[in-house]
Design a protein around this motif. Structure first.
Motif, PDB file in Angstrom:
ATOM      1  N   GLY A 127      40.110  48.749  39.879  1.00 22.37           N
ATOM      2  CA  GLY A 127      40.325  48.804  41.328  1.00 22.37           C
ATOM      3  C   GLY A 127      41.789  48.721  41.692  1.00 22.37           C
ATOM      4  O   GLY A 127      42.647  49.187  40.950  1.00 22.37           O
TER       5      GLY A 127
ATOM      6  N   VAL B  34      38.765  45.249  40.301  1.00 28.42           N
ATOM      7  CA  VAL B  34      37.784  46.006  41.048  1.00 28.42           C
ATOM      8  C   VAL B  34      37.275  45.144  42.212  1.00 28.42           C
ATOM      9  O   VAL B  34      37.335  43.916  42.143  1.00 28.42           O
ATOM     10  CB  VAL B  34      36.636  46.408  40.091  1.00 28.42           C
ATOM     11  CG1 VAL B  34      35.695  45.258  39.848  1.00 28.42           C
ATOM     12  CG2 VAL B  34      35.926  47.640  40.562  1.00 28.42           C
TER      13      VAL B  34
ATOM     14  N   GLN C 169      35.823  54.646  40.219  1.00 25.79           N
ATOM     15  CA  GLN C 169      35.405  53.326  40.694  1.00 25.79           C
ATOM     16  C   GLN C 169      33.894  53.244  40.814  1.00 25.79           C
ATOM     17  O   GLN C 169      33.298  52.210  40.544  1.00 25.79           O
ATOM     18  CB  GLN C 169      36.050  53.030  42.041  1.00 25.79           C
ATOM     19  CG  GLN C 169      37.523  52.743  41.914  1.00 25.79           C
ATOM     20  CD  GLN C 169      38.022  51.825  42.995  1.00 25.79           C
ATOM     21  OE1 GLN C 169      37.232  51.194  43.686  1.00 25.79           O
ATOM     22  NE2 GLN C 169      39.323  51.743  43.137  1.00 25.79           N
TER      23      GLN C 169
END
Lengths: 280, 302
Positions: free
Chosen positions: B96, B105, A13
């Motif tokens: 995400g 995300v 991420q």
């Protein structure tokens, strides 16, 4: 979930955000730069392109609005873009629906004809188009510009919506027909509401294309009183040549962008709900 | 029943076709007619000259050079733009998600709003801005390079034959990524969540989900965006005309559309200009058809 997997996910991420933020900086930079530039003096723009303005010069905006006529161009643009957008979406959705969901003899031909409109260089048509619009008595009129812009918006609108309509499940429309809805009823009551995400996307693109449209207004809309924003800004940037008022140009640019960004942010919430919703 | 269906089809197609016929098809058809004449423009007589313009086209070195530049743009613009847009859209859509599940995300909406900015900017104006950035003496890019101690890398980006074409291309990629990204993100979003969840339950990682689920299921959109970008690469008129007026240094950025414009409005040769337009149209159509043929897939309905 095991700890290594979680660590890997967090690292992934982080990398994703790094890439996204990098492009965001690149995408936002000219906008930020023109906002800063719109508050500087011409001397500051040339002497120190990187610095912030010593004191914000709001009079750049006043000059852009009054002398460059941004206010008038703005009103013209709203009329022309609004009219063309409504027309191209309505006619485009109807045509695309028929092309996507009905088989008839000329279906392929009509599709190809619309597709062809996207591949012709506009320059090939521009002088004959001028003659046609003039012959219809529409040269220099807003009605003429609306009709022409809507016509040139049709290929992309039809193309995009045909693809979209053909991915919608056909069973729902068939059920509506069995319930005695009629073809038009099935379209307006069932398929059009289901196609809203596609309509919204294509509307955003058509809107931006129309708002930024330059070549067709340039040729068909010669009266400075009726200039749309792109024409007005271009004449501010190009026609003035050496005497260009860069700070007013930046201010005019910000004024042109602001409403588009507002419209986009308003639409965007709806769009995000519709398009990203499936992933939630 | 059958009659009602025909009437419905005709009724829904007629308005769009009428508008399109009068303002798009007819002028283009006229353009083709003009390509066989020596018409000079707005007023003036037109004399039919047969295939003389087409014969001239085959011998016109400037035309072939311009077409070569379009070919470079065509080879680079769609793959680079799509590559960046697919990467960004995939990161936004699946990087995400709560508790290890696939999802957008954090801040996806914000990224989306920012990424579209280059596309929202009026094209003419963003080009004027980039000209500022790339200008040799006061330009932002050279200033940045000098501050970073890379002054040796400074160029007159739009003024040197070696860099002008790539500078124009970079500005165009910058402007089109947001457009491709938005369409791809909308297409990714329309893929049913169950497909992604099922893939994930089967042990597919995020990269695998993008490659094996999202891209195949949205191939129509990817292809449409690619074709659109290809057509842009075969046009390039506004970008080239504003960034490098006069066809760039040593004609290095001259494309077919700017050459056409020069012929029509500076040289007063509208007939020959229309001939080049016809040739460009044929080439663009061929490109679109070949692309659709090569990438044809079964329609996915879901």
């Amino acid at each position: 979930m095991s700890a290594p997997t979680r660590h890997r996910r967090v690292a992934g991420q982080g990398a994703a955000h790094l890439a996204l933020a990098g492009w965001a900086a690149l995408a936002a930079f000219p906008v930020a730069w023109s906002v800063v530039g719109s508050l500087k003096s011409d001397a500051e723009i040339f002497a120190s392109p990187w610095s912030l303005p010593a004191a914000p010069r709001w009079d750049n905006y006043v000059r852009a609005w009054r002398e460059a006529g941004i206010g008038r161009f703005f009103a013209n643009t709203v009329v022309v873009v609004g009219g063309a957008l409504a027309l191209t979406l309505a006619l485009g959705a109807m045509a695309a629906y028929v092309l996507a969901r009905f088989s008839f003899r000329l279906n392929r031909t009509v599709r190809t004809v619309f597709l062809a409109g996207m591949v012709f260089p506009v320059f090939l048509a521009i002088v004959p188009l001028f003659v046609v619009v003039d012959a219809l008595g529409l040269l220099g009129t807003q009605a003429g510009l609306i009709l022409v812009l809507a016509a040139y918006g049709l290929p992309f609108t039809v193309f995009f919506l045909t693809g979209f309509f053909s991915t919608l499940p056909g069973s729902v429309a068939e059920a509506a027909l069995l319930d005695g809805c009629g073809h038009a009823g099935a379209f307006f009551r069932v398929m059009l509401p289901m196609a809203l995400p596609g309509l919204a996307s294509v509307a955003v693109f058509d809107f931006l294309g129309l708002w930024n449209g330059y070549l067709l207004p340039l040729v068909l809309n010669p009266d400075p009183e009726r200039y749309v924003l792109a024409q007005g800004l271009a004449s501010l940037a190009v026609t003035q040549g050496y005497a260009a008022d860069y700070s007013a140009l930046f201010a005019g640019l910000v004024l042109t962008m602001a409403p588009v960004l507002v419209v986009y942010v308003l639409l965007h919430r709806r769009l995000r709900g519709l398009s990203l919703g499936a992933l939630r | 029943m059958r009659h009602a269906r025909t009437r419905f089809v005709a009724l829904f197609l007629a308005p769009a076709l009428a508008l399109y016929g009068v303002f798009v098809l007819y002028p283009y058809a006229q353009g083709v007619v003009v390509s066989f004449t020596d018409w000079g423009g707005y007023g003036g007589e037109r004399r039919f000259v047969g295939l003389a313009n087409y014969a001239e086209l085959l011998r016109d070195e400037r035309f072939w050079a311009a077409l070569g530049h379009n070919a470079v743009f065509l080879a680079v613009l769609p793959p680079v733009t799509l590559g960046i847009a697919v990467l960004l859209a995939a990161l936004t859509a699946v990087a995400g998600g709560p508790g290890g599940r696939l999802g957008p995300v954090a801040g996806a909406g914000l990224y989306r709003a920012v990424f579209v900015m280059p596309h929202v900017l009026p094209l003419v104006m963003s080009l004027v801005l980039w000209q500022f950035v790339l200008t040799p003496r006061i330009g932002l890019l050279n200033g940045l390079l000098e501050r970073a101690g890379l002054g040796g890398w400074a160029h007159a980006w739009l003024g040197e034959p070696g860099t002008a074409r790539w500078a124009v291309l970079a500005v165009l990629v910058w402007g089109q990524v947001g457009f491709a990204y938005l369409l791809l993100l909308a297409a990714f979003g329309a893929v049913p969540a169950e497909c992604l969840e099922a893939a994930q339950l089967d042990g597919a990682g995020r990269v695998r989900v993008v490659r094996s689920i999202l891209l195949p299921m949205t191939v129509r959109t990817v292809r449409a965006v690619g074709v659109f970008l290809g057509m842009l690469a075969l046009d390039m008129f506004v970008a080239v005309a504003i960034l490098t007026p006069d066809g760039g240094p040593s004609g290095s950025t001259e494309v077919v559309a700017t050459y056409m414009q020069r012929l029509a409005f500076s040289a007063g040769r509208f007939g020959y200009s229309a001939t080049i337009g016809v040739a460009l149209t044929v080439l663009t159509l061929a490109f679109a058809l070949v692309t659709f043929r090569v990438t044809r897939r079964e329609r996915v309905e879901y």
